[in-house]
Motif scaffolding. Sequence first.
Motif, PDB file in Angstrom:
ATOM      1  N   PHE A  54       8.358  -3.791  -0.114  1.00  0.00           N
ATOM      2  CA  PHE A  54       8.067  -4.864   0.752  1.00  0.00           C
ATOM      3  C   PHE A  54       6.580  -4.825   1.066  1.00  0.00           C
ATOM      4  O   PHE A  54       5.852  -6.159   0.844  1.00  0.00           O
ATOM      5  N   VAL A  55       5.961  -3.741   1.212  1.00  0.00           N
ATOM      6  CA  VAL A  55       4.461  -3.663   1.559  1.00  0.00           C
ATOM      7  C   VAL A  55       3.581  -3.995   0.411  1.00  0.00           C
ATOM      8  O   VAL A  55       2.584  -4.629   0.587  1.00  0.00           O
ATOM      9  N   PHE A  56       4.153  -3.487  -0.599  1.00  0.00           N
ATOM     10  CA  PHE A  56       3.299  -3.774  -1.715  1.00  0.00           C
ATOM     11  C   PHE A  56       3.436  -4.840  -2.723  1.00  0.00           C
ATOM     12  O   PHE A  56       2.654  -5.250  -3.510  1.00  0.00           O
ATOM     13  N   LEU A  57       4.771  -5.556  -2.667  1.00  0.00           N
ATOM     14  CA  LEU A  57       5.265  -6.457  -3.600  1.00  0.00           C
ATOM     15  C   LEU A  57       5.322  -7.914  -2.775  1.00  0.00           C
ATOM     16  O   LEU A  57       5.511  -8.909  -3.513  1.00  0.00           O
ATOM     17  N   ASP A  58       5.454  -7.767  -1.517  1.00  0.00           N
ATOM     18  CA  ASP A  58       5.315  -9.280  -0.827  1.00  0.00           C
ATOM     19  C   ASP A  58       4.262  -9.521  -0.083  1.00  0.00           C
ATOM     20  O   ASP A  58       3.796  -8.778   0.742  1.00  0.00           O
ATOM     21  N   PRO A  59       3.617 -10.453  -0.412  1.00  0.00           N
ATOM     22  CA  PRO A  59       2.450 -10.964   0.185  1.00  0.00           C
ATOM     23  C   PRO A  59       2.329 -11.234   1.744  1.00  0.00           C
ATOM     24  O   PRO A  59       1.447 -11.298   2.314  1.00  0.00           O
ATOM     25  N   ARG A  60       3.634 -11.407   2.167  1.00  0.00           N
ATOM     26  CA  ARG A  60       3.738 -11.695   3.745  1.00  0.00           C
ATOM     27  C   ARG A  60       3.656 -10.316   4.418  1.00  0.00           C
ATOM     28  O   ARG A  60       3.514 -10.289   5.635  1.00  0.00           O
ATOM     29  N   ALA A  61       3.713  -9.028   3.893  1.00  0.00           N
ATOM     30  CA  ALA A  61       3.481  -8.108   4.349  1.00  0.00           C
ATOM     31  C   ALA A  61       2.084  -7.925   4.978  1.00  0.00           C
ATOM     32  O   ALA A  61       2.106  -7.204   6.059  1.00  0.00           O
ATOM     33  N   THR A  62       1.284  -8.283   4.489  1.00  0.00           N
ATOM     34  CA  THR A  62      -0.196  -8.299   4.920  1.00  0.00           C
ATOM     35  C   THR A  62      -0.398  -9.076   6.330  1.00  0.00           C
ATOM     36  O   THR A  62      -1.437  -8.699   7.121  1.00  0.00           O
ATOM     37  N   ARG A  63       0.298 -10.083   6.488  1.00  0.00           N
ATOM     38  CA  ARG A  63       0.526 -10.770   7.802  1.00  0.00           C
ATOM     39  C   ARG A  63       1.296 -10.048   8.905  1.00  0.00           C
ATOM     40  O   ARG A  63       0.842 -10.186   9.805  1.00  0.00           O
ATOM     41  N   LEU A  64       2.361  -9.413   8.424  1.00  0.00           N
ATOM     42  CA  LEU A  64       3.332  -8.707   9.324  1.00  0.00           C
ATOM     43  C   LEU A  64       2.647  -7.634   9.842  1.00  0.00           C
ATOM     44  O   LEU A  64       2.941  -7.421  11.064  1.00  0.00           O
ATOM     45  N   TYR A  65       1.844  -6.882   9.103  1.00  0.00           N
ATOM     46  CA  TYR A  65       1.094  -5.817   9.532  1.00  0.00           C
ATOM     47  C   TYR A  65      -0.171  -5.888   9.533  1.00  0.00           C
ATOM     48  O   TYR A  65      -0.912  -5.780   8.404  1.00  0.00           O
ATOM     49  N   PRO A  66      -1.030  -6.229  10.608  1.00  0.00           N
ATOM     50  CA  PRO A  66      -2.383  -6.305  10.640  1.00  0.00           C
ATOM     51  C   PRO A  66      -3.128  -5.246  10.029  1.00  0.00           C
ATOM     52  O   PRO A  66      -4.083  -5.354   9.804  1.00  0.00           O
ATOM     53  N   ASP A  67      -2.534  -3.922  10.392  1.00  0.00           N
ATOM     54  CA  ASP A  67      -3.207  -2.681   9.996  1.00  0.00           C
ATOM     55  C   ASP A  67      -2.606  -2.327   8.309  1.00  0.00           C
ATOM     56  O   ASP A  67      -1.918  -1.235   8.285  1.00  0.00           O
ATOM     57  N   TRP A  68      -2.484  -3.310   7.725  1.00  0.00           N
ATOM     58  CA  TRP A  68      -1.742  -3.244   6.320  1.00  0.00           C
ATOM     59  C   TRP A  68      -2.217  -1.779   5.703  1.00  0.00           C
ATOM     60  O   TRP A  68      -1.563  -0.958   4.895  1.00  0.00           O
ATOM     61  N   ASP A  69      -3.354  -1.605   5.634  1.00  0.00           N
ATOM     62  CA  ASP A  69      -3.953  -0.621   4.972  1.00  0.00           C
ATOM     63  C   ASP A  69      -3.446   0.802   5.397  1.00  0.00           C
ATOM     64  O   ASP A  69      -3.282   1.743   4.388  1.00  0.00           O
ATOM     65  N   ARG A  70      -3.496   0.878   6.651  1.00  0.00           N
ATOM     66  CA  ARG A  70      -2.883   2.092   7.072  1.00  0.00           C
ATOM     67  C   ARG A  70      -1.283   2.371   6.993  1.00  0.00           C
ATOM     68  O   ARG A  70      -0.930   3.269   6.288  1.00  0.00           O
ATOM     69  N   VAL A  71      -0.734   1.131   6.953  1.00  0.00           N
ATOM     70  CA  VAL A  71       0.720   1.250   6.693  1.00  0.00           C
ATOM     71  C   VAL A  71       1.025   1.619   5.306  1.00  0.00           C
ATOM     72  O   VAL A  71       2.023   2.326   4.928  1.00  0.00           O
TER      73      VAL A  71
END
Length: 292
Positions: A158-175
């Motif tokens: 989900f984190v790497f293949l779903d573009p919605r992940a960058t919205r759900l996780y504001p700290d996407w880089d760390r996640v």
Amino acid sequence: MDNRDEVCAFLKSRRAKITPEQAGLPVYGQRRVPGLRRGEVAMLAGVSVEYYTRLERGNLAGVSDSVLDALAQALRLGDTERDHLYALARSANTGPARGQRRPKKATVRPSVLRIVEGLHDQPAYLRNRRMDILAANPLARALHCELFETEPVNTCRFVFLDPRATRLYPDWDRVAREGVGVLRVEVAKNPYDRELSNLIGELSTRSDAFRTLWGAQDVHVFTEGTKRFLHPAVGEMELVHETLDLPGDDGLSLTVYSADPGTPAADALQLLASWAATRQQETAAEQSGAEG
């Protein structure tokens, strides 16, 4: 099959992260490589250059604990990195006959499932070391509503293949970095896990970001911390999470999110519970209407 490439890449990456100044070594003239030279690591670890060169070429077979400890100290490894080095050494000494045995398929015991479902006011889920979510309570499904839209449920996918992940996780880089680190730890422990290899291959092929982070050789183990969410229905919330390994279920861990009472995050969790209940009622009504 062996893990020589993994060992080589890990040791080189750790050596490149340490400057001579950090290691307390004098610097003379122009340096052609980042970090320490092989000879400097060998000196700090108390081994010969030839022996360290053998190690960095990926051959950890037969290496003693005392050498691994000296190497970890010379490279200034953290606890998770040290454990990773030991796991790489164990895999090197295991041999293909045992290593090729597939890990047992994880099953969730009914008693553990009751614990997860009994946490009504806290999002909770069970996952394996490949980051597959095997069970979750309604509040966890509501918190990660977009994640649960696709089966099988895997947080790294989900984190790497779903573009919605960058919205759900504001700290996407760390996640993202932490998720890759968890997979890296698991590869060292189970280098012949076919499902894990397939997942890494899929993510490496489909995500440039994953490929870059995978090449960094960083490792991570989830214990406790905080995570920010920007939920599509509830808005922003910062939750505390605790991850506990299940001693009787090798490879499974329980993750629980919570918030301190009286905080905005606690109010957001209550709002999330109300939203989840309304959503469940609407789904039940739709199903009832369809059957009627």
